[in-house]
Write a protein that holds these residues in place. Structure first.
Motif, PDB file in Angstrom:
ATOM      1  N   LYS A  91       0.827  -1.208   0.000  1.00 21.70           N
ATOM      2  CA  LYS A  91       0.000   0.000   0.000  1.00 21.70           C
ATOM      3  C   LYS A  91       0.864   1.261   0.000  1.00 21.70           C
ATOM      4  O   LYS A  91       0.567   2.232  -0.702  1.00 21.70           O
ATOM      5  N   ASN A  92       1.947   1.221   0.769  1.00 19.60           N
ATOM      6  CA  ASN A  92       2.825   2.393   0.864  1.00 19.60           C
ATOM      7  C   ASN A  92       3.658   2.604  -0.401  1.00 19.60           C
ATOM      8  O   ASN A  92       4.042   3.727  -0.719  1.00 19.60           O
ATOM      9  N   PHE A  93       3.944   1.491  -1.113  1.00 20.57           N
ATOM     10  CA  PHE A  93       4.792   1.583  -2.312  1.00 20.57           C
ATOM     11  C   PHE A  93       4.055   1.034  -3.536  1.00 20.57           C
ATOM     12  O   PHE A  93       4.638   0.366  -4.384  1.00 20.57           O
ATOM     13  N   GLN A  94       2.752   1.317  -3.610  1.00 15.66           N
ATOM     14  CA  GLN A  94       1.915   0.723  -4.652  1.00 15.66           C
ATOM     15  C   GLN A  94       2.392   1.064  -6.063  1.00 15.66           C
ATOM     16  O   GLN A  94       2.300   0.247  -6.967  1.00 15.66           O
ATOM     17  N   HIS A  95       2.938   2.235  -6.276  1.00 16.78           N
ATOM     18  CA  HIS A  95       3.341   2.648  -7.614  1.00 16.78           C
ATOM     19  C   HIS A  95       4.653   1.996  -8.059  1.00 16.78           C
ATOM     20  O   HIS A  95       5.055   2.127  -9.207  1.00 16.78           O
ATOM     21  N   HIS A  96       5.319   1.283  -7.160  1.00 18.49           N
ATOM     22  CA  HIS A  96       6.582   0.622  -7.504  1.00 18.49           C
ATOM     23  C   HIS A  96       6.456  -0.906  -7.457  1.00 18.49           C
ATOM     24  O   HIS A  96       7.468  -1.606  -7.474  1.00 18.49           O
ATOM     25  N   ASP A  97       5.212  -1.408  -7.399  1.00 17.56           N
ATOM     26  CA  ASP A  97       5.034  -2.846  -7.175  1.00 17.56           C
ATOM     27  C   ASP A  97       5.483  -3.697  -8.356  1.00 17.56           C
ATOM     28  O   ASP A  97       5.865  -4.853  -8.179  1.00 17.56           O
ATOM     29  N   GLN A  98       5.482  -3.150  -9.579  1.00 15.51           N
ATOM     30  CA  GLN A  98       5.867  -3.956 -10.735  1.00 15.51           C
ATOM     31  C   GLN A  98       7.332  -4.361 -10.659  1.00 15.51           C
ATOM     32  O   GLN A  98       7.687  -5.506 -10.953  1.00 15.51           O
ATOM     33  N   GLN A  99       8.199  -3.427 -10.243  1.00 22.70           N
ATOM     34  CA  GLN A  99       9.612  -3.751 -10.118  1.00 22.70           C
ATOM     35  C   GLN A  99       9.834  -4.804  -9.030  1.00 22.70           C
ATOM     36  O   GLN A  99      10.647  -5.729  -9.203  1.00 22.70           O
ATOM     37  N   LEU A 100       9.097  -4.683  -7.924  1.00 22.47           N
ATOM     38  CA  LEU A 100       9.226  -5.660  -6.849  1.00 22.47           C
ATOM     39  C   LEU A 100       8.754  -7.041  -7.299  1.00 22.47           C
ATOM     40  O   LEU A 100       9.376  -8.055  -6.996  1.00 22.47           O
ATOM     41  N   THR A 101       7.652  -7.063  -8.055  1.00 30.37           N
ATOM     42  CA  THR A 101       7.129  -8.338  -8.542  1.00 30.37           C
ATOM     43  C   THR A 101       8.097  -9.008  -9.499  1.00 30.37           C
ATOM     44  O   THR A 101       8.321 -10.225  -9.428  1.00 30.37           O
ATOM     45  N   ASN A 102       8.698  -8.243 -10.394  1.00 29.91           N
ATOM     46  CA  ASN A 102       9.656  -8.810 -11.341  1.00 29.91           C
ATOM     47  C   ASN A 102      10.857  -9.403 -10.623  1.00 29.91           C
ATOM     48  O   ASN A 102      11.364 -10.474 -10.993  1.00 29.91           O
ATOM     49  N   LEU A 103      11.337  -8.709  -9.575  1.00 32.34           N
ATOM     50  CA  LEU A 103      12.488  -9.202  -8.827  1.00 32.34           C
ATOM     51  C   LEU A 103      12.157 -10.506  -8.110  1.00 32.34           C
ATOM     52  O   LEU A 103      12.927 -11.471  -8.151  1.00 32.34           O
ATOM     53  N   ILE A 104      10.995 -10.537  -7.483  1.00 28.44           N
ATOM     54  CA  ILE A 104      10.599 -11.746  -6.761  1.00 28.44           C
ATOM     55  C   ILE A 104      10.402 -12.913  -7.718  1.00 28.44           C
ATOM     56  O   ILE A 104      10.783 -14.052  -7.428  1.00 28.44           O
ATOM     57  N   ASN A 105       9.818 -12.651  -8.881  1.00 29.62           N
ATOM     58  CA  ASN A 105       9.624 -13.721  -9.864  1.00 29.62           C
ATOM     59  C   ASN A 105      10.953 -14.310 -10.322  1.00 29.62           C
ATOM     60  O   ASN A 105      11.077 -15.522 -10.518  1.00 29.62           O
ATOM     61  N   LEU A 106      11.974 -13.460 -10.499  1.00 28.23           N
ATOM     62  CA  LEU A 106      13.282 -13.945 -10.908  1.00 28.23           C
ATOM     63  C   LEU A 106      13.899 -14.821  -9.824  1.00 28.23           C
ATOM     64  O   LEU A 106      14.396 -15.919 -10.097  1.00 28.23           O
ATOM     65  N   ILE A 107      13.839 -14.342  -8.572  1.00 28.10           N
ATOM     66  CA  ILE A 107      14.386 -15.125  -7.457  1.00 28.10           C
ATOM     67  C   ILE A 107      13.626 -16.433  -7.306  1.00 28.10           C
ATOM     68  O   ILE A 107      14.216 -17.502  -7.090  1.00 28.10           O
ATOM     69  N   LEU A 108      12.303 -16.358  -7.429  1.00 28.00           N
ATOM     70  CA  LEU A 108      11.485 -17.555  -7.283  1.00 28.00           C
ATOM     71  C   LEU A 108      11.754 -18.554  -8.398  1.00 28.00           C
ATOM     72  O   LEU A 108      11.676 -19.764  -8.194  1.00 28.00           O
ATOM     73  N   GLY A 109      12.095 -18.067  -9.581  1.00 25.84           N
ATOM     74  CA  GLY A 109      12.431 -18.971 -10.676  1.00 25.84           C
ATOM     75  C   GLY A 109      13.608 -19.863 -10.324  1.00 25.84           C
ATOM     76  O   GLY A 109      13.567 -21.078 -10.533  1.00 25.84           O
ATOM     77  N   PHE A 110      14.654 -19.269  -9.770  1.00 26.11           N
ATOM     78  CA  PHE A 110      15.808 -20.057  -9.335  1.00 26.11           C
ATOM     79  C   PHE A 110      15.428 -20.992  -8.183  1.00 26.11           C
ATOM     80  O   PHE A 110      15.871 -22.140  -8.124  1.00 26.11           O
ATOM     81  N   ALA A 111      14.601 -20.498  -7.268  1.00 25.09           N
ATOM     82  CA  ALA A 111      14.193 -21.310  -6.122  1.00 25.09           C
ATOM     83  C   ALA A 111      13.393 -22.533  -6.564  1.00 25.09           C
ATOM     84  O   ALA A 111      13.567 -23.637  -6.035  1.00 25.09           O
ATOM     85  N   LEU A 112      12.521 -22.345  -7.554  1.00 26.45           N
ATOM     86  CA  LEU A 112      11.714 -23.467  -8.044  1.00 26.45           C
ATOM     87  C   LEU A 112      12.573 -24.530  -8.714  1.00 26.45           C
ATOM     88  O   LEU A 112      12.335 -25.729  -8.566  1.00 26.45           O
ATOM     89  N   ILE A 113      13.597 -24.095  -9.449  1.00 30.60           N
ATOM     90  CA  ILE A 113      14.494 -25.054 -10.084  1.00 30.60           C
ATOM     91  C   ILE A 113      15.254 -25.857  -9.037  1.00 30.60           C
ATOM     92  O   ILE A 113      15.412 -27.085  -9.144  1.00 30.60           O
TER      93      ILE A 113
END
Length: 266
Positions: A91-113
Motif C-alpha cells: 500500500k505504501n509503495f503501490q506505484h513501484h510494485d511492478q519492479q518488486l514483482t519482477n524481482l521476486i519472480n526472478l528469485i522464485l524462478g531459481f528457487a523453483l528449479i
C-alpha cells in the motif's frame, strides 16, 4: 476470450488438486503472457482465484482425512502476520510494485528449479538414514527431524516467508510450501503433504487477495471465468491424487516446478 479463461482455470485447478502446486505458479504467467494482464492485476486476480479454487480442494481432502491440521496451524502462525505486514508495504509503495514483482519472480524462478532438483533426494535421504548411521550429515538431518522444537520453529518461519512471497507475487504457496513440508515431515505421504499445503494456502491467499482487492488490483470479470473451470478441475485432481502412487505425484511435482522455474528465468 471467456472460453480461454474457463479452460485455463480447468487445467490449473486440476494441477492444484493433484499436487498442491499450480495456482500462482501457472496462472500468473498465463494471465500475463497469455491474456495480456498487467503483472499487478494478474497477481491480485490470481490470489483470489487460488483462494476460491483451493477451498474445493480442502473439502475433498478433508473428506479423505489427509489434512494435517496441526501443521497448517504452525504455517499460519507465520504466514498470516507476514501477509498483513506485506500488504501494508504494498500500500505504501503501490506505484513501484511492478519492479518488486519482477524481482521476486526472478528469485522464485531459481528457487523453483532448486526445489525441483531437490525433490528426488527424498528417497535417497530416507535410505541413507537407515543404511548409514555413521554419516555425520545424515545424523544431523535425522536429529533435526526428530527435534520437535526445531520443526515447529522452522515451520512457522517457512510460513512467514511464504506469506511475503505469495502476497508480492501470488506464487509459492503450493510449490515452496510443499517442498518445505516434504523435508520437515518426511513420514507424511505425498497426498497428505499436498492436502496440508492446500489447506494452509486458503487463509493465506484469501487475506492476500482481499488486500489486493482494496488496492484495486483484482479483475472481477476474469476471476469469475477462471472459477467456472477451476472448481471442477481441482475436485477431479484431488480425487486422482488419492489413487496415484507417491512416486508418480513426486515426478509430476518435480517436473512442474522445473518447467515453471525455467519459464520465470527466461
Amino acid at each position: 476470450m471467456e472460453l480461454g479463461y474457463i479452460i485455463s482455470g480447468l487445467v490449473v485447478g486440476f494441477m492444484v488438486g493433484l499436487t498442491g502446486v499450480g495456482g500462482g505458479s501457472l496462472m500468473t504467467p498465463i494471465l500475463i503472457f497469455g491474456f495480456g494482464l498487467s503483472p499487478i492485476r494478474a497477481v491480485g486476480t490470481d490470489l483470489l482465484f487460488a483462494a476460491l479454487t483451493k477451498i474445493g480442494g480442502v473439502w475433498s481432502h478433508w473428506h479423505h482425512h489427509t489434512i494435517q491440521w496441526h501443521v497448517v496451524g504452525f504455517l499460519a502462525l507465520g504466514s498470516i502476520p507476514s501477509t498483513i505486514i506485506t500488504l501494508q508495504v504494498l500500500k505504501n509503495f503501490q506505484h513501484h510494485d511492478q519492479q518488486l514483482t519482477n524481482l521476486i519472480n526472478l528469485i522464485l524462478g531459481f528457487a523453483l528449479i532448486l526445489t525441483a532438483l531437490a525433490l528426488p533426494l527424498k528417497d535417497w535421504l530416507k535410505k541413507a538414514i537407515k543404511a548409514n548411521h555413521t554419516s555425520k550429515l545424515v545424523q544431523v538431518v535425522h536429529r533435526l527431524q526428530q527435534n520437535k522444537n526445531f520443526i515447529v520453529i522452522t515451520t512457522i518461519t517457512i510460513g512467514w516467508i511464504l506469506g511475503f512471497i505469495v502476497t508480492m507475487s501470488s506464487i509459492g504457496a503450493g510449490a515452496l510450501g510443499s517442498v518445505a513440508l516434504l523435508y520437515l515431515y518426511p513420514n507424511l505421504y505425498m497426498n497428505q503433504l499436498a492436502a496440508t499445503d492446500i489447506a494452509h494456502a486458503v487463509p493465506l491467499t484469501i487475506i492476500a487477495g482481499i488486500g489486493h482487492w482494496h488496492l484495486g488490483t483484482v479483475d472481477v470479470h476474469v476471476l469469475g471465468n477462471l472459477l467456472l473451470g477451476s472448481l471442477p478441475g481441482v475436485y477431479l485432481g484431488s480425487r486422482f491424487s488419492i489413487n496415484l502412487p507417491d512416486r508418480v505425484i513426486q515426478i509430476t511435482l518435480s517436473t512442474l516446478l522445473m518447467l515453471i522455474g525455467i519459464k520465470f528465468i527466461l
